[in-house]
Design an enzyme around this catalytic site. Structure first.
Site, short mmCIF file in Angstrom:
data_model
loop_
_atom_site.label_atom_id
_atom_site.label_comp_id
_atom_site.label_asym_id
_atom_site.label_seq_id
_atom_site.Cartn_x
_atom_site.Cartn_y
_atom_site.Cartn_z
N LYS A 65 0.02 2.71 -2.46
CA LYS A 65 -0.45 1.62 -3.32
C LYS A 65 0.65 0.63 -3.63
CE LYS A 65 -3.35 -0.63 -5.82
NZ LYS A 65 -4.40 -1.40 -5.15
N CYS A 106 6.23 6.72 -3.92
CA CYS A 106 5.94 8.09 -4.31
C CYS A 106 5.67 8.13 -5.80
CB CYS A 106 7.12 8.99 -3.98
SG CYS A 106 7.83 8.68 -2.36
N GLU A 141 -8.08 -11.48 5.09
CA GLU A 141 -8.21 -10.41 4.11
C GLU A 141 -9.35 -9.46 4.47
OE1 GLU A 141 -7.70 -8.06 0.65
OE2 GLU A 141 -6.39 -9.28 1.92
N ARG A 165 -1.55 6.40 -5.37
CA ARG A 165 -0.43 5.68 -4.79
C ARG A 165 -0.22 6.01 -3.31
NH1 ARG A 165 3.29 3.86 -8.97
NH2 ARG A 165 5.04 4.10 -7.56
N HIS A 173 -8.47 -20.32 21.89
CA HIS A 173 -7.12 -20.33 22.45
C HIS A 173 -6.61 -18.92 22.72
CE1 HIS A 173 -6.68 -24.65 21.95
NE2 HIS A 173 -7.18 -24.52 20.74
N ASN A 233 12.28 8.58 -5.74
CA ASN A 233 11.56 7.49 -5.06
C ASN A 233 12.58 6.47 -4.59
OD1 ASN A 233 9.20 8.71 -5.85
ND2 ASN A 233 8.65 7.17 -7.38
N GLY A 234 12.37 5.93 -3.39
CA GLY A 234 13.29 4.91 -2.89
C GLY A 234 13.92 5.32 -1.58
N GLU A 252 -7.45 -1.23 6.99
CA GLU A 252 -6.82 -0.31 6.04
C GLU A 252 -7.62 0.97 5.83
OE1 GLU A 252 -4.29 -2.65 2.69
OE2 GLU A 252 -6.44 -3.06 2.69
N TRP A 257 5.70 10.13 -0.19
CA TRP A 257 5.24 9.34 0.97
C TRP A 257 6.46 9.24 1.89
CZ3 TRP A 257 6.41 4.68 3.41
CH2 TRP A 257 5.41 4.14 4.22
N LYS A 317 -8.90 -5.43 5.15
CA LYS A 317 -9.64 -4.38 4.44
C LYS A 317 -10.24 -3.38 5.43
CE LYS A 317 -8.34 -4.60 1.16
NZ LYS A 317 -7.42 -5.68 1.03
#
Length: 610
Positions: free
Chosen positions: A605, A2, A483, A27, A506, A100-101, A490, A74, A487
């Site tokens: 973020k 947050c 990666e 963020r 496989h 935050n946390g 996301e 968040w 992307k």
């Protein structure tokens, strides 16, 4: 995860707080709120959604006050709604805070407070903190003592900013595992979870460490431990420019950051290449250089995109340095009691330097006696301060939630580390010179790869409505496939998976049909002929193949549906170039699907909770 902003001074706090929150929008968040202290009263406004929704709800309401706090949330405990949005208060509205946390023992504390008659209005763990301070204040009638006493009862992580009617001219802050900085201005002071929120007003900051609090009024500040020991803190200078966190004419931060990569790769290498000797220098490793060079085993720990960079680092270090390397998700690292010895090197990789899982992993590694180095972007971050040594990637502020330039800079930093170690072992000076010369022109090759944008945009248009993608690569390009898939997931919300190309048969080969786009990184390296065979396996099942190929490759042109040519380089540097078209592909598909590219849903973020 947050965002926190606080202000105390001689100016109206509201516009400073709102503008600070806007600097933290990158963020990721789902609600926002603000609280102002004025003439012994505290005004609170909060809303679900964007900061603009909060501003609209406030409208012409008088929002006056020289002291205030603000927050973007968040959600962790409790769904994202107006009630659960921050700020939160105690029973009487005398104590107002943002957090935050995660408070891990909140259930126990909540039950204890309910037994004492407290009633709660939200589903959050944060509200518990305000009530806990309230309970201690009943007995002490000293707010600072009550604040510290409450913090001593809390298990978990927090970055806290609060105001109170009991001390109307003060702003309080505390940190335990969640970043918090104190900005020092001209007769005004700021608190923020990220320096980007306050650099428009001051570049002089103090980084609070875990277990520290700050008590701030219009005359100055005092920093203490939770146990009430006064400590002197060094004022540090934030060096990045405000312009570097603006869009600079690009439609999105992500696109800007993709196009910044020629410069950021160059910045990562600046002053670190010695072409005459064929060596690299990393000054941040000087205190631990002996341990780095003599490590018998290297463990790399990271999350998300940084984990993929770590996989490439594993390949580099094992190939050139002949040291066994393991790469672990930081979220799993400490929970499985890993075997770590005092002659091991543990490398923690994190863009923000605040990733909670990675921080916990490095602390576990230190506890077990390993030498710990960091590869981070944010100067002064927790990982940068807690490791024994390390290197900054110098990518500048990365605003887009989906990491791009940090990834290529992390891979570049790992290449610098690899050459530094290898040159002390078996790599010859001539081999070192060839590699360093190639690294010097790497930014130009990244620039060249960006010229594929129009080709990629056309491909994106053809495949934007597909619901599944498969990404394949071998060797150094396997982590690039991972990666690239990440992307796409996301920011476009399309299901995508990355696989080693040979593993396709496989299991995943069962998914392939004419509706399955398959992205293959097929540059000319030691696995080139093998990956051609894998492409033929896909085509035999009517899969549609998008191939990232080396410039001048005519062999694949008639074999696949689309080719994206990029420059070739040494195998271990190829990921820095290969990832560029995959970043662009994800970006363009997401834009065409109408997705919020810079702030994708449910993501943040900097992940500062477990």
């Amino acid at each position: 995860m947050c965002g926190i902003v606080g202000y105390i001074g001689k100016r109206d706090a509201y516009p400073i707080l709102i503008n600070g929150l806007k600097r933290l929008e990158y963020r990721g968040y789902d609600s926002a709120g603000v609280a102002l202290s004025n003439n012994g009263q505290i005004i609170i406004e909060k809303q679900v959604g964007k900061i603009s929704v909060l501003e609209q709800s406030i409208g012409d309401k008088p929002m006056r006050g020289l002291v205030g706090i603000a927050h973007t949330r968040w959600a962790t405990h409790g769904e994202p709604n107006q009630i659960n949005a921050h700020p939160h208060t105690d029973s009487e509205g005398n104590i107002v805070l943002v957090h935050n946390g995660i408070i891990e023992n909140y259930s126990t504390l909540r039950q204890m407070l309910q037994d004492k008659g407290h009633t709660f209005n939200t589903e959050t763990d944060t509200e518990i903190i305000a009530h806990l301070i309230e309970e201690f204040y009943k007995h002490t009638q000293n707010f600072e003592d009550a604040f510290r006493s409450a913090l001593l009862e809390i298990d978990g992580t927090y970055g806290l900013a609060l105001i109170t009617k009991h001390e109307p001219g003060k702003l309080f802050a505390a940190r335990m595992g969640s970043p918090l900085v104190l900005g020092v201005g001209d007769e005004e002071y700021f608190v923020a979870s990220d320096a980007s929120a306050i650099i428009a007003h001051t570049r002089d900051v103090i980084y609070l460490e875990d277990g520290e609090i700050a008590i701030i009024d219009e005359h100055g500040y005092v920093t203490k431990t939770i146990e009430n020991e006064v400590i002197e803190k060094k004022v540090e200078r934030v060096t990045f420019d405000l312009e570097r966190i603006e869009k600079a004419g690009y439609d999105h931060f992500m696109l800007k950051e993709i196009y910044e990569q020629p410069r950021t790769v160059a910045d990562c290498m600046r002053g670190r290449l010695q072409p005459e000797e064929g060596v690299t220098r990393l000054g941040g490793l000087s205190p631990i250089l002996h341990n780095v060079l003599r490590a018998r085993k290297i463990l790399i720990t990271a999350c998300g995109t940084s984990y993929h960079a770590g996989l490439i680092g594993e390949y580099m270090l094992e190939e050139y340095c002949r040291v066994p390397v393991e790469v672990e998700y930081a979220s799993e690292f400490r929970y499985r009691d890993p075997i770590i010895e005092d002659d091991n090197l543990v490398i923690a990789i994190s863009q923000s330097g605040e990733t909670a899982d990675t921080l916990a992993a490095l602390r576990e590694a230190k506890r077990k006696g390993a030498t710990v180095m960091g590869i981070v972007n944010v100067v002064g971050s927790s990982i940068a301060r807690e490791t024994h040594g390390g290197t900054y990637i110098h990518a500048g502020p990365e605003i887009g939630v989906a990491s791009t330039k940090a990834f290529t800079s992390q891979v570049t930093a790992l290449a610098l580390l690899t050459i530094m170690i290898a040159r002390t072992k078996t790599m010859s000076a001539e081999a070192g010179r060839r590699i360093v010369q190639e690294m010097m022109i790497l930014p130009e090759k990244v620039e060249q790869a960006l010229k594929s944008d129009e080709i990629v945009k056309e491909i994106a248009y053809q495949f934007k409505d597909k619901t599944n993608f498969l990404y394949l690569g071998r060797g150094y390009n396997y982590p690039v496939a991972l990666e690239g898939a990440l992307k796409l997931k996301e920011i476009s919300y399309i299901h995508a998976e990355g696989y080693p190309a040979a593993e396709m048969k496989h299991g995943p080969i069962a998914l392939i049909d004419e509706d399955m786009p398959v992205v293959v990184i097929a540059t000319k390296d030691s696995t080139y002929e093998k990956i051609i065979s894998n492409i033929q396996e896909v085509k035999a099942r009517k899969g549609r193949v998008i191939a990232v190929v080396s410039e001048g490759d005519e062999k694949l042109k008639d074999m696949v549906d689309y080719t994206i040519p990029i420059p070739n380089t040494f195998n271990f540097l190829q990921p820095v170039i290969s990832i560029i078209p995959l970043q662009l592909l994800a970006y363009h598909i997401a834009v065409m699907r109408g997705c919020n590219v810079d702030q994708p849903r449910n993501l943040a973020k900097s992940v500062t909770v477990e």
